[in-house]
Every structure is written in structure tokens, then in C-alpha cells.
Design an enzyme around this catalytic site. Structure first.
Site, PDB file in Angstrom:
ATOM      1  N   GLU A  46     -48.219  35.216  -6.846  1.00 43.61           N
ATOM      2  CA  GLU A  46     -48.839  35.857  -5.681  1.00 43.61           C
ATOM      3  C   GLU A  46     -49.671  37.086  -6.049  1.00 43.61           C
ATOM      4  O   GLU A  46     -49.344  38.217  -5.692  1.00 43.61           O
ATOM      5  CB  GLU A  46     -47.785  36.213  -4.636  1.00 43.61           C
ATOM      6  CG  GLU A  46     -47.158  35.008  -3.971  1.00 43.61           C
ATOM      7  CD  GLU A  46     -46.346  35.351  -2.737  1.00 43.61           C
ATOM      8  OE1 GLU A  46     -46.360  36.529  -2.307  1.00 43.61           O
ATOM      9  OE2 GLU A  46     -45.698  34.441  -2.186  1.00 43.61           O
ATOM     10  N   GLU A  71     -43.306  28.072  -2.649  1.00 44.61           N
ATOM     11  CA  GLU A  71     -42.483  28.818  -1.693  1.00 44.61           C
ATOM     12  C   GLU A  71     -42.889  28.429  -0.290  1.00 44.61           C
ATOM     13  O   GLU A  71     -44.076  28.343   0.019  1.00 44.61           O
ATOM     14  CB  GLU A  71     -42.648  30.341  -1.832  1.00 44.61           C
ATOM     15  CG  GLU A  71     -42.012  30.963  -3.041  1.00 44.61           C
ATOM     16  CD  GLU A  71     -42.198  32.479  -3.081  1.00 44.61           C
ATOM     17  OE1 GLU A  71     -42.288  33.110  -1.990  1.00 44.61           O
ATOM     18  OE2 GLU A  71     -42.254  33.030  -4.182  1.00 44.61           O
TER      19      GLU A  71
END
Length: 464
Positions: free
Chosen positions: A159, A373
Site C-alpha cells: 500500500e 486484502e
């Protein structure tokens, strides 16, 4: 949803700092978080889920409930306490034991090198804004690749935008800058450069494995069809999605992307430094990613806005307290009819379908996609029941998996799904009140309790 394809990667996700605890055990060095969290005094990363000591329990639970893969990250400072220098053998041995436990129980480890936990020594020296730290990251990566030969699936950085946004725009990660646009966009570019250098290194070593990175993607929709709202959505999309996707899978920032980025820079008196040779490195790596890890939680709806920047972060679960306005870019607004979590995150599975189709269409170098995720944070309490009821989580995952399988049926090469998270974990900005796990963790006793969502996972695993 009634079944999974044979061979589908069906996993649970973790991150070292959020599960391991033991932040000072066995000569582990400090991360960017340790002193910061202590000074805040709101919550501590010990014991987290005590995964450092209890990983055999969690891995056995994962196997028992049908998972065939697990996402973990290596804590950089367990290997190199200062981010560089001589390796710490206690940390090295811990990860060898962890990976062996995974493999012995039929769980393929997917391993991230960096998951929000820069060594404090390097953080204090500029973190990703200091290009010397990219050199240290490459050295650390090379050590891991050569040492942990049992690992065949790697991710470089998790991320990239969450770091850049949370550190320099929203200000809820250290160093808590607010709308420091120069640092945010520079950090995005430098993280891409770090990723690309590591991918190029990995391929030069001719190792028997795969490598990629993880972006969290957030589809941005204009709240109306007006030209102004559409442009606001395009600007914010360029900032949080398009710039990073271009750099990763095209090895260049297209003229359209840079027009939008330059508009953001100009309106915020900011600049971006791209040095000679940077784009050659990105271009070399752009075709060498073996897969793409996509995290997805929510979409956003934007309206045109040219007032002052401002951000109010919901870190407590007090619903309706979030606001976000970005000068010269846009303002987030709520779309009627779209439900939200207690933390004001939009529940919008259509966005996952849309972004999967977009990546497959615009970035074919992404090759294979895995959802690394996706999950629902809830306020949960254990009251002694044999199976904790979490039907809201099951419904959330079911809707999002339906979006995944719809995209897959239309030709998008999606080969896996990792729920966030395997067990309840410590959260960077929310502490312990936001639970995502298939297994409830009593953070006082460290006992694990099965949630109904774990049974749902097992039932689907049995269809493969």
C-alpha cells in the site's frame, strides 16, 4: 456464492507489526511507530496478537478452517535493527521457523518486505524521501531473497499510497504532516523506484519464485455528471490510483496522468523531482512483475471543491465524523443509499468489480491479480459463545467475492483472495477496537475464539 475454482488461493492476511507484539524481543530494533505510539499514549503495539510466540496456534487454526495460504510480512528491524548493518540472527531464525510452520501445515506463505514499518533510524533520516534509504531497502531485500529460499512468493511494499497519504496528507501516520503535497507525491515516486529496483534485482538473481507489489485501490466516482465533479474525480484518482499504476505497470507516467498530477502540484505550490535514470528503472521493472496484489476496502465519491484543505479522521468508530477536502482537487461526499461502516468506509462491492475490470483493461502487465486484502472491521465482544456470530462480515465478504468471481468470469485473471484479517490484530490508527479477524483474540488472555465467518471460509474451501 456457492463454490470456488480448483486451485484458488484462499488465504488470510497479517502484518508483522500488527500481530507479532514482542517489539523489543531478541534485539529487535525500533520502527517509526514505537516512540510515536508511546508518546501518544492511546494504545500500544504490545501484545498485539502475540503472533511472535503464538504463530503455531494461528497457523493450525488457518489450516483447520480451510485456508491454503497466508500473507505475512517480515519486520525489517528484526533482521536489521537499524535498517542496515549485520543481520540479527535471532530475527532470521524466527522467520525460518515461521515459514516452516506455514509449509508444514499446507499454507503457502506470501511475504511482504515492507508493511508500514520503516526502521526508526531510516525514518528519522527522511524515510522514503531520502533516496539513500532506497539503497538500504534493496540491500535488505537481497538478503531476504538469498536467506529465505523456502519463500517463493514475495511482495515488495504494501500500500504505497497509504503511506504517502497517511504520512503527508491526512496526517494520521508519523510524521503527521497535513497536505504536504510535495512530500506525498515524491514519496509515491520514490516508493515506486524502490519497488522497481527490487524487482529488477530479484529477476537478475534468477530465483525460483515470484514477485510483485501491493496497491490499495479506491475507485473514485463523481457524485454528479457535471464536468466539474468529473474533473475532481479524475484529479483524485490520479493522485491515489493512476500515478502508481502507471509507474508500476507502464514504467512511465502518461501525459494524461501527468497533466492531472501537475495540476495538483501547481494548485498546492508543490513539486516533484524525477531524477535522470529513474524512468529507465521503472520501465525495466514494468514488465517483470509476476503478479499484482490488490487491496480493496471502499470506493469514494467526489465533488468539485476549491476551498482550503481539511481532514477529520475517524479513529474511534464514532460514525459520521469523517471529512476530507483537498484544495484544488475535490471534496469527498456521501452517496445516498451507500451504506458505511462505523469508521465511515463506504460498503460498495461494485467498486471492486469496476477496478478489477479497469486494471485488466488498462494495465495488462499486471498479469495475474490477487485480492491481498478485503474485509470488514467491526466492534465485537466475546460473551462466552462457542461460535461468535459475525453475519455482517460474512455478508460483506460474500458480496465482494461475488464481484471478484463476476470479473473472473469475464476474463479478468484473478487467482486468489486473502481476507483481512486472519485473526484480530492491532490497528495503526484505531488500536484494538476495530476487529477484522476470522478468529477473535482476547488481547488480555490471548485466547482465540472461532467466528462464524471462519466456518463460512471452511465451507467454501471444501468446494475446491
Amino acid at each position: 456464492m456457492t463454490s470456488l475454482h480448483h486451485g484458488f488461493i484462499w488465504g488470510g492476511a497479517t502484518a508483522a507489526y500488527q500481530v507479532e507484539g514482542a517489539t523489543t524481543a531478541d534485539s529487535k530494533g525500533k520502527t517509526m511507530w514505537d516512540d510515536y505510539l508511546k508518546a501518544q499514549g492511546r494504545f500500544a503495539p504490545d501484545p498485539a496478537s502475540d503472533f511472535y510466540h503464538r504463530y503455531p496456534t494461528d497457523i493450525k487454526l488457518a489450516q483447520k478452517y480451510g485456508l491454503n495460504a497466508i500473507r505475512v510480512s517480515i519486520a525489517w528491524t528484526r533482521i536489521f535493527p537499524k535498517g542496515y548493518g549485520e543481520p540479527n540472527q535471532a530475527g532470521v531464525e524466527y522467520y525460518h521457523k515461521l515459514f516452516k510452520e506455514c509449509l508444514d501445515h499446507g499454507l503457502t506463505p506470501y511475504v511482504s518486505l515492507h508493511h508500514f514499518d520503516s526502521p526508526k533510524t531510516l525514518f528519522d533520516d527522511g524515510d522514503w524521501l531520502n533516496r539513500k534509504n532506497i539503497d538500504y531497502f534493496v540491500q535488505y531485500a537481497e538478503f531476504c531473497f538469498k536467506e529465505f529460499t523456502e519463500v517463493k512468493n514475495w511482495f515488495t511494499i504494501n500500500e504505497l499510497i497509504s503511506l504517502a497519504l497517511s504520512q503527508y496528507i491526512a496526517g494520521n501516520f508519523p510524521p503527521n504532516h497535513h497536505f504536504d503535497v510535495t512530500s506525498a507525491i515524491q514519496a509515491e515516486h520514490n516508493e515506486l523506484l524502490a519497488h522497481a529496483r527490487v524487482v529488477n534485482l530479484y529477476k537478475s538473481l534468477n530465483l525460483d519464485g515470484r514477485i510483485g507489489l501491493i496497491h490499495v485501490l479506491q475507485p473514485i466516482y463523481p457524485i454528479t455528471d457535471s464536468a466539474a465533479d468529473k474533473h475532481a474525480a479524475a484529479l483524485y484518482d490520479a493522485f491515489i490510483n493512476r500515478f502508481l499504476l502507471d509507474g508500476t505497470f507502464l514504467g512511465e507516467y502518461t501525459p494524461e496522468t501527468m497533466s492531472l498530477i501537475n495540476e495538483i502540484l501547481q494548485k498546492n505550490d508543490a513539486h516533484l523531482d524525477i531524477q535522470d535514470g529513474d524512468m529507465d528503472i521503472l520501465k525495466e521493472a514494468s514488465t517483470q512483475n509476476d503478479y499484482f496484489g490488490m487491496n480493496y476496502y471502499q470506493s469514494a465519491f467526489m465533488q468539485a471543491y476549491d476551498g482550503p484543505s481539511g481532514n477529520q479522521f475517524n479513529g474511534t468508530g464514532e460514525k459520521g465524523t469523517t471529512s476530507f477536502s483537498f484544495h484544488g482537487v475535490g471534496q469527498m461526499v456521501q452517496k445516498p443509499g451507500v451504506p458505511t461502516t462505523d469508521w465511515d468506509w463506504n460498503i460498495y462491492p461494485e467498486g471492486l468489480y469496476d477496478v478489477l475490470k479497469r486494471v485488466a483493461r488498462e494495465y495488462p502487465n499486471s498479469h495475474m491479480i490477487m485480492i491481498t486484502e478485503n474485509g470488514l472491521g467491526l466492534k465485537e465482544q466475546y460473551h462466552g459463545e462457542e461460535i461468535m456470530q459475525d453475519d455482517k462480515r460474512i455478508d460483506f465478504i460474500d458480496q465482494h467475492m461475488a464481484a471478484v468471481l463476476k470479473a473472473r468470469a469475464e476474463g479478468v485473471n484473478v487467482q486468489g483472495y486473502f481476507v483481512w484479517s486472519l485473526q484480530d490484530q492491532f490497528s495503526w490508527a484505531n488500536g484494538y477496537n476495530k476487529r477484522y479477524g476470522l478468529f477473535y483474540v482476547d488481547f488480555d488472555t490471548q485466547e482465540r475464539h472461532v467466528k462464524k465467518s471462519a466456518l463460512w471460509f471452511k465451507a467454501l474451501a471444501d468446494t475446491m
